[in-house]
Scaffold this active site. Structure first.
Site, PDB file in Angstrom:
ATOM      1  N   GLY A  91       0.475  -1.396  -0.130  1.00 54.06           N
ATOM      2  CA  GLY A  91      -0.347  -0.032  -0.014  1.00 54.06           C
ATOM      3  C   GLY A  91       0.966   1.434   0.132  1.00 54.06           C
ATOM      4  CD  GLU A  92       5.746   3.703   1.473  1.00 62.29           C
ATOM      5  OE1 GLU A  92       6.603   3.732   1.177  1.00 62.29           O
ATOM      6  OE2 GLU A  92       5.438   2.812   2.724  1.00 62.29           O
ATOM      7  CB  ALA A  93       3.089   5.251  -4.280  1.00 67.36           C
ATOM      8  CE  LYS A 101       7.474  -0.284   2.003  1.00 72.48           C
ATOM      9  NZ  LYS A 101       6.317  -0.568   2.858  1.00 72.48           N
ATOM     10  CB  ILE A 102       3.654   0.135  -5.924  1.00 72.64           C
ATOM     11  CG1 ILE A 102       1.879  -0.713  -5.137  1.00 72.64           C
ATOM     12  CG2 ILE A 102       3.383  -0.443  -7.311  1.00 72.64           C
ATOM     13  CD1 ILE A 102       0.897  -0.179  -5.291  1.00 72.64           C
TER      14      ILE A 102
END
Length: 1206
Positions: free
Chosen positions: A663-665, A667-668
């Site tokens: 749920g973190e930009a 990380k994605i």
């Protein structure tokens, strides 16, 4: 003797003492009648009141006679009679057989001769009119009723004690006359209220109306304000009691009224068997009178004509004339009493004589309170609505054309209640009264101001009800046979608000006009806010049903499963699995420390891929970590997956089976970058570089959300999907055929980002409350492409209206009022009135200097911008925003006033609270910010503000501008970090455009350029796909600024470019990507185009500094580095050539392995250019030597590769 008595008392059994004490208490409690009669007896005169004296004495002597009788029949001990308990309270024996003792029991009902014995003295006391006799008698009667000692049905044929109780009530009512004191009147009111409220002393029919009449007379004619207020309050309470009783219909009936019980039962069955819509509502055969016709009738005081128009709606059903009203024979007593009073109030409210104006006003006030007090469920009661139609509407019609301001005010109050609470049953009737009360009052220029204000105050209230507004639009504006009441109402309010102020009018008239305009403006603002509330309430997504199992329960279950393993190793691993599912980093650390896996990224990656019961969300969270070891694990994890020969969408499906995206930009972004690199490595030649695969991966995620999230509307088309890929990479993108195949596959079969179990696990409980199914798009700040242009808006709205009209016509045939629920209805409503609202707010800003009206206009602008943005109405939103910007008057400081500062404040609040809605207007917004900074920092410009006006006002405006130039203006740039992808690109594009205009000024300004550099740092953490689009805009602007004629500007631009480059080169770049090269390309262009030696030297210095500090992060950027040095080789300044060559030499000698890949030919071309330079021969010779070194090194590399092969 006293001592002996005390001893005997102590020897008395406790039960006996208790019994004696209770008897004494009963004597005291039940003695209120005796005390009242004794008090009355003292005031009686044997000459004037012989009958009263005799009646009282008869009552007082009755206990003695009873005692004598009871003593003669008292059972003796041992005769077998029970002395312990009485069988019934109404059959006392002995001492308890007296009336006094019996009355001590609350609820004891006097029967037969007992009633006559008690009431006869009271009746005679009422006839005396003697105050000292009258008031004790009234108090006694009040207590008899309040303690439920009297039971009967006065006013009911065949009821219990009817003649006696009816007679006593009439006497109580007659106790009030012009000579009555306030204390007597209050006693009478207390008795009457108690009688109406009693559940045993049940007042019906004519006695009930008599009570209401007495209360009316007291309220209207009493000289004491306190008595008037008390009477009105009690009258209101009586009516409320009657209607609550009607709602519950629990009034018990006596045995003598069995027929009425059957009638009530029959009535109830009729209520249940008949729907209100079928029985009451108007149908298609009912026609509306036109607005103009109604206004003409009202203007000519043609009450009969208005009544005929109303009768055409009220008394026609299915094309047939019907009769409405109360059917007393087929109705329960509770309903009969309440509706009888209701009918009486309606009739009394129609009295037109001057002397009866107070009666009419009081009746209307009571009717309004009655309608407001009824519970919501009862607003659809058949009998109540029928009575409203039969009696109230004609009274309301008369009041609505009254010349009395007070009566008209109550008419508006009653109509507002009907409109807000009863509209579902009064469609045709409301269609008559809206033109009559609202439109006629507002349209008429000669209409009294106070009556016009009454209507506006009513509208302020009803315009706060979103459901009411939408219902009016749907049931009238969308009905071919009904007038456009919503649109007409808004248009009329707009006209009033735009009326220019008459400069010659007297102060009183001016204040009245201002009040009317302000109230109209408030109504319009309330309408917009209500539509916003409606849109928000209907757009709320349906929450996913989540399991009730708590995380602790999951852990407990995991613990139980762990204990079931027999193997020690398996048990240890299971324990680590539980810890990993709670804290993934610590779980991996314990896994390695316990030597359950090797301390290598590959071993941990294998554990994550192959171990059961691991939380997929925790796996994704761990793989997205930026620390060195988790990052290496993520690379090993992705490299362990083989994508050879897989279609792109199949590869993503396979990839996401093992974990959930975190749920973190950032990380994605790291995970998707690695996926793109791996897919390109396994499928060489499919894409030109990994950037294309990277953009396509995000496009697939967005398409998956768009296609399968029911809350996303309208859906993305195939052409939109292709265009989206072109948008993110306009020069290079995936083949069109491949994109079409991916689109069809994703739309047909969803990529599951969460499985069903995820909805019940702890991960789902950790989500923010407002998180939607497309949370990934939100986290990444991506924007789904717009599929509809503004040109599509009109056909879309027309389709919605046609669909609604079809529903309305169908329901009209069946007599059903349509309660709207569709969110799509808001758009045609706004289209119908939006431009009129915009014109009103604009005219107000142009004409008015009144601060409250200016503030209201600003609220209107804010609400209009929000609503049009939420509904996707781009053309109207653009008009609202640009109009608001125009009213800041920053383009014309001489004409600026304090109201223009209010417009600026509103604009900055929008930028702070809802920046998304500005979209294509960012250029105008940022121009405002630029002009504001110029005005507040340039004394010569500041001196022109409010030119020609007084110094105090001027200083106030300047101070207000300086306040806005501080934090509010700064927040415009700070909040850019919150903007989604399309909006942030628009923001940077607009900012660079404003900066370009500033650079053209003389002297050049760099305010916006500085802000561009600042917000670049705010947004540099965005995913690379979005940052690449931002950098495309920034790079072009930095090239333009770096080429500026003013070297100071150019130096600032190039130095800023260097700082941003160094910041971005901190990001690691994977194989086959070209991000770093794109960052350094502006230096290449500037180096080739600049003619300034200072600038070219600065560029070389910047590149040298980049190499020294970020050499490991340059990667694909080496191509641009060598291009810059190639351009430097052709320079005429020897110092630049030498500096560039020194760095090339150092790179080749120390970093040959890093540049031997894709940039090798750029390196060779650079050396050739140095070898051919005409400025420095010794550098040419060194360049040739370096070419030979490169040849030898390259030969060594090929020989080593050849040896490894064989």
């Amino acid at each position: 003797m006293d001592f002996a008595f005390q001893v005997r008392e102590r020897e008395t059994p406790k039960l006996l003492r208790s019994s004696v004490g209770e008897e004494k208490n009963k004597m005291a409690a039940g003695g209120f009648v005796s005390r009242a009669f004794e008090s009355m007896l003292k005031e009686c005169s044997s000459k004037k009141n012989p009958d009263l004296q005799k009646a009282i004495q008869t009552y007082l002597d009755s206990p003695k006679q009873r005692n004598q009788h009871s003593s003669s029949t008292e059972p003796k001990p041992g005769d077998g009679s029970s002395t312990g308990d009485t069988q019934h309270v109404s059959k006392p024996t002995g001492l308890s057989g007296t009336i006094t003792t019996a009355l001590a029991n609350a609820g004891y009902t006097l029967e037969g001769a007992e009633v006559e014995l008690v009431l006869n003295p009271l009746r005679l006391a009422f006839e005396t009119k003697n105050l000292k006799i009258l008031e004790p008698a009234l108090d006694c009667l009040h207590k008899l009723i309040a303690y439920d000692h009297l039971e009967g049905d006065p006013g009911l044929d065949g009821g219990k004690n009817v003649p006696l109780f009816t007679d006593i009530l009439n006497m109580v009512c007659n106790c009030v006359d012009n000579s009555s004191t306030d204390s007597t009147i209050l006693q009478v009111l207390k008795v009457l209220l108690t009688a109406v409220a009693s559940t045993k002393f049940r007042v019906h029919g004519e006695p009930l109306l008599g009570i209401i009449r007495v209360c009316y007379n007291i309220t209207l004619h009493s000289k004491s304000p306190i008595t008037q207020a008390t009477s009105k309050a009690m009258l209101t309470q009586m009516i409320s009691i009657l209607f609550r009783r009607m709602e519950t219909d629990v009034v018990p009936t006596s045995s003598g009224s069995a027929d009425h019980t059957e009638a009530a039962s029959s009535s109830d069955q009729n209520d249940n068997g008949t729907t209100l819509g079928d029985a009451l509502n108007w149908v298609k055969d009912t026609t509306f009178a036109s607005i103009e016709e109604l206004q003409k009738l009202a203007g000519g005081a043609d009450l009969k004509g208005l009544e005929a128009a109303l009768d055409n709606v009220v008394h026609v059903e299915n094309g047939k004339k019907i009769t409405r009203g109360i059917d007393l024979e087929n109705m329960s007593l509770g309903k009969r009493d309440a509706l009888l009073v209701f009918r009486t109030l309606c009739k009394m409210s129609k009295k037109e004589d001057t002397d009866d104006t107070k009666t009419q006003i009081l009746s209307l006030e009571l009717l309004q309170g009655l309608l407001e007090g009824v519970s919501h469920s009862f607003t659809k009661n058949f009998h109540l609505i029928d009575s409203v139609k039969a009696y109230l509407l004609s009274a309301l019609l008369q009041a609505s054309v009254s010349q009395s301001a007070v009566i008209f005010q109550y008419a508006t109050g009653i109509f507002s209640v009907l409109l807000l609470r009863y509209r579902e049953s009064l469609k045709g009737e409301i269609g008559v009264f809206i033109p009559l009360i609202i439109l006629r009052s507002l349209d008429g220029s000669d209409f009294p101001v106070n009556q016009k204000m009454s209507v506006l105050r009513m509208l302020e209230k009803i315009c706060k009800d979103p459901q009411m507004l939408v219902d009016v639009y749907v049931n009238y504006d969308c009905d071919h046979e009904a007038p456009n009441l919503f649109q007409r109402m808004v248009t009329t309010l707009s006209k009033i608000a735009q009326v220019p102020q008459n400069a010659d009018s007297n102060p009183v008239a001016a204040n009245q006009t201002t009040s009317i305009k302000s109230s109209s403006l408030q109504c319009l603002v309330n309408i917009l806010k209500s539509l916003i509330d409606w849109e928000k309430s209907k757009r709320q997504p349906e929450r996913n049903r989540r399991g009730d199992r708590a995380p602790e329960e999951d852990l407990a279950r995991e613990s139980v499963e762990t204990k079931g393993h027999e193997s020690t190793m398996a048990a240890a691993i299971s324990e680590v699995v539980g810890q990993f599912n709670r804290q993934p980093v610590k779980g991996i650390e314990n896994l390695i420390s316990n030597k359950l896996v090797e301390n290598t990224p590959a071993s941990v990656a294998q554990f994550l891929r192959n171990t059961l019961n691991l939380d997929k969300a925790m796996i994704g969270d761990y793989l997205g970590q930026q620390e060195e070891f988790p990052l290496a694990v993520m690379h090993a994890y992705v490299d362990s997956v083989t994508f050879s020969g897989m279609k792109f969408d199949t590869a993503i499906r396979e990839f996401l089976k093992g974990f959930y995206l975190p749920g973190e930009a950032q990380k994605i972004d790291r995970i998707m970058e690695k996926f793109a690199e791996r897919y390109c490595a396994d499928n060489p030649g499919l894409f030109k570089n990994a950037d294309i695969a990277y953009v396509l991966a995000y496009a697939v995620i967005m398409l998956n959300t768009d296609a399968h999230d029911p809350m996303v509307w309208p859906k993305m088309s195939k052409s939109d999907f292709i265009r989206m890929n072109n948008t993110y990479n306009p020069e290079e993108h995936a083949p069109i055929k491949l994109l079409e195949e991916i689109y069809d596959s994703i739309v047909k079969e969803e990529i599951k980002m969460r499985d069903e179990a995820a909805g019940t696990g702890k991960d789902s409980k950790q989500k923010p409350e407002g998180e939607e199914r497309g949370h990934l798009v939100s986290i990444l700040k991506l924007s789904l492409p717009k599929t509809k242009s503004s040109s599509d808006a009109k056909p879309q709205s027309e389709a919605i209206i046609k669909q609604t009209q079809a529903i309305i016509q169908d329901r009209a045939k069946r007599g059903i009022f349509y309660t709207a629920q569709e969110i799509e209805l808001v758009r045609p409503m706004v289209e119908a009135v939006g431009w009129s609202l915009l014109a009103t707010f604009s005219v107000t800003m142009e004409q008015s200097e009144d601060k409250p009206m200016v503030v209201l206009s600003m609220e209107g602008f804010s609400a209009g911008i929000h609503l049009t943005y939420a509904l996707g109405m781009d053309t109207m939103r653009f008009a609202f925003v640009t109009s608001l910007i125009r009213f800041t008057f920053l383009h014309s400081p001489k004409e600026m006033r304090i109201k223009n500062v209010e417009a600026l404040r509103t604009l900055f609040e929008l930028c702070d609270v809802e920046p998304d809605c500005l979209q294509d207007t960012w250029n105008a917004v940022l121009e405002c910010v630029s002009r504001l900074e110029h005005i507040t920092t340039t004394p010569t410009v500041a001196a022109t503000v409010m030119h020609g006006l007084n110094q105090i006002s001027k200083e106030a405006v300047l101070q207000a501008l300086k306040e806005q130039a501080g934090k509010p203006a700064e927040q415009v740039f700070v909040n850019s970090e919150k903007l989604p992808s399309n909006s942030i690109v628009e923001f940077f594009t607009a900012l660079c455009g404003v900066s370009a205009e500033e650079l053209k000024q003389s002297p050049a300004r760099i305010f916006s350029l500085q802000r561009a550099v600042e917000i670049s740092y705010y947004n540099i953490a965005r995913i690379r796909m979005v940052w690449a689009r931002i950098w495309t805009v920034l790079a072009n602007h930095f090239i333009s600024a770096g080429s500026h004629a003013d070297e100071k500007v150019a130096v600032y631009a190039i130095d800023s470019l260097r700082q941003l480059g160094m910041k971005y080169l901190e990001h690691a770049e994977l194989t086959s990507f070209t991000f770093q090269n794109d960052i350094l390309k502006p230096f290449v262009v500037l180096m080739r185009n600049s003619r300034s030696e200072t600038i070219r030297s600065l560029i070389v210095d910047c590149i040298v500094q980049l190499i020294k500090s970020k050499v490991a992060g340059i990667k694909s950027g080496w191509q641009s580095v060598f291009m810059i040095f190639t351009a430097a080789a052709d320079d005429d300044l020897e110092s630049i050539i030498e500096k560039a060559f020194e760095n090339v030499e150092q790179i080749l000698l120390e970093r040959f392995d890093q540049v031997v890949g894709d940039c090798f030919m750029d390196c060779i071309n650079c050396l050739i250019r140095f070898a051919n330079n005409k400025t420095s021969h010794h550098i040419s010779l060194k360049a040739v030597a370096l070419l030979r070194i490169c040849e030898n090194r390259l030969a060594e590399v090929h020989f080593l590769s050849f040896s490894l092969i064989f």
